[in-house]
Scaffold this motif. Structure first.
Motif, short mmCIF file in Angstrom:
data_model
loop_
_atom_site.label_atom_id
_atom_site.label_comp_id
_atom_site.label_asym_id
_atom_site.label_seq_id
_atom_site.Cartn_x
_atom_site.Cartn_y
_atom_site.Cartn_z
N LEU A 60 0.83 -1.21 0.00
CA LEU A 60 0.00 0.00 0.00
C LEU A 60 0.86 1.26 0.00
N LEU A 61 2.02 1.20 0.65
CA LEU A 61 2.94 2.34 0.64
C LEU A 61 3.48 2.60 -0.76
N VAL A 62 3.89 1.54 -1.45
CA VAL A 62 4.41 1.70 -2.81
C VAL A 62 3.33 2.25 -3.73
N LEU A 63 2.12 1.75 -3.60
CA LEU A 63 1.01 2.27 -4.41
C LEU A 63 0.77 3.75 -4.12
N ALA A 64 0.81 4.12 -2.86
CA ALA A 64 0.60 5.53 -2.49
C ALA A 64 1.68 6.42 -3.09
N LEU A 65 2.92 5.96 -3.07
CA LEU A 65 4.01 6.76 -3.64
C LEU A 65 3.87 6.90 -5.14
N ARG A 66 3.51 5.83 -5.81
CA ARG A 66 3.32 5.91 -7.27
C ARG A 66 2.21 6.89 -7.61
N ALA A 134 10.28 1.40 -14.31
CA ALA A 134 11.29 2.30 -13.72
C ALA A 134 10.68 3.12 -12.59
N ALA A 135 9.46 3.61 -12.79
CA ALA A 135 8.78 4.39 -11.76
C ALA A 135 8.46 3.51 -10.55
N HIS A 136 8.07 2.28 -10.82
CA HIS A 136 7.80 1.34 -9.73
C HIS A 136 9.06 1.06 -8.91
N LYS A 137 10.17 0.79 -9.59
CA LYS A 137 11.40 0.46 -8.88
C LYS A 137 11.85 1.63 -8.00
N ARG A 138 11.64 2.84 -8.47
CA ARG A 138 11.99 4.00 -7.65
C ARG A 138 11.12 4.04 -6.40
N ALA A 139 9.81 3.88 -6.57
CA ALA A 139 8.91 3.91 -5.42
C ALA A 139 9.22 2.77 -4.45
N ASP A 140 9.51 1.59 -4.98
CA ASP A 140 9.81 0.43 -4.15
C ASP A 140 11.10 0.66 -3.35
N ILE A 165 21.04 0.98 -1.06
CA ILE A 165 19.89 1.75 -1.56
C ILE A 165 20.29 3.22 -1.63
N VAL A 166 20.31 3.76 -2.83
CA VAL A 166 20.79 5.13 -3.01
C VAL A 166 19.66 6.14 -2.99
N HIS A 167 18.42 5.67 -3.01
CA HIS A 167 17.29 6.59 -3.00
C HIS A 167 17.12 7.22 -1.62
#
Length: 215
Positions: A60-66, A134-140, A165-167
């Protein structure tokens, strides 16, 4: 004496059975998936809170970020793909860290892949486009970095130097506003399951509505 065949199925919360080696996409209920993901923990179950962090809450967190970062609203199909990106972990029963996956080898990856294929078939998930992936991997990755610091207790420099993790680590938990909950606090399993199931059922209905509108 007739040899007993090796059991490779698990009994689900509904009482149904899922064969982990040859998974049937129709074997489980949505509530089975929600509850198993809510009882499957990230970070080996480690937590700096009284409760561990579930894969359901992470999803749910990843979905919210996307949704938060997308220039245009996510389609129901894209949102469903985000919500279910780790769905096979609920049936495996654990979130395997990447270094261990390499040790477990091809057999583990094959079982995981077959389970995810069954999920994709069941929910008619589309294939990631390069941009969406790519957008998913960033959010994940941002979710993972933030969880490591706020939920597990990793120092921020070790998230970068040890976990690789560099993000950046988020300060604000987007789930806090959505669910009126304490920022970064892991939810109880029944709460995580209910919230995940609500999102899953809502997105499935939206996907079907979109298909019917286009027919």
């Amino acid at each position: 004496m007739t040899p007993v065949a090796a059991r490779a199925w698990v009994r689900l919360p509904s009482g149904r059975r899922l064969d982990l080696i040859n998974p049937d996409p129709g074997a489980w209920l949505d509530s089975d998936l929600a509850l198993r993901l809510a009882r499957t923990y990230r970070w080996g179950g480690e937590s700096s809170w009284p409760l561990p962090l579930s894969v359901a809450q992470h999803s749910l967190l990843v979905l919210a970020l996307r949704r938060q970062w997308s220039d245009t609203p996510l389609t129901p199909s894209d949102a469903l793909l985000e919500l279910l990106h780790d769905a096979e972990e609920g049936f495996l029963g654990f979130d395997c860290i990447s270094p261990l996956k390499d040790v477990l080898g091809l057999s583990f990856r094959a079982v995981s892949s077959r389970l995810m294929a069954a999920v994709s078939d069941r929910y008619e998930l589309r294939t990631w486009s390069p941009a969406a992936h790519a957008a998913h991997k960033r959010a994940d990755s941002v979710a993972a970095a933030s969880e490591a610091v706020h939920c597990i207790g990793w120092p921020a420099h070790e998230v970068r130097d040890v976990l690789g993790i560099v993000h950046p680590v988020l300060d604000v938990d987007p789930l806090a506003d959505i669910y009126d909950c304490r920022p970064w606090e892991p939810w109880a399993a029944d709460v995580a399951a209910e919230r995940f199931l609500d999102a899953l059922e809502s997105l499935r209905a939206a996907v079907h509505g979109q298909i019917e509108a286009q027919a």
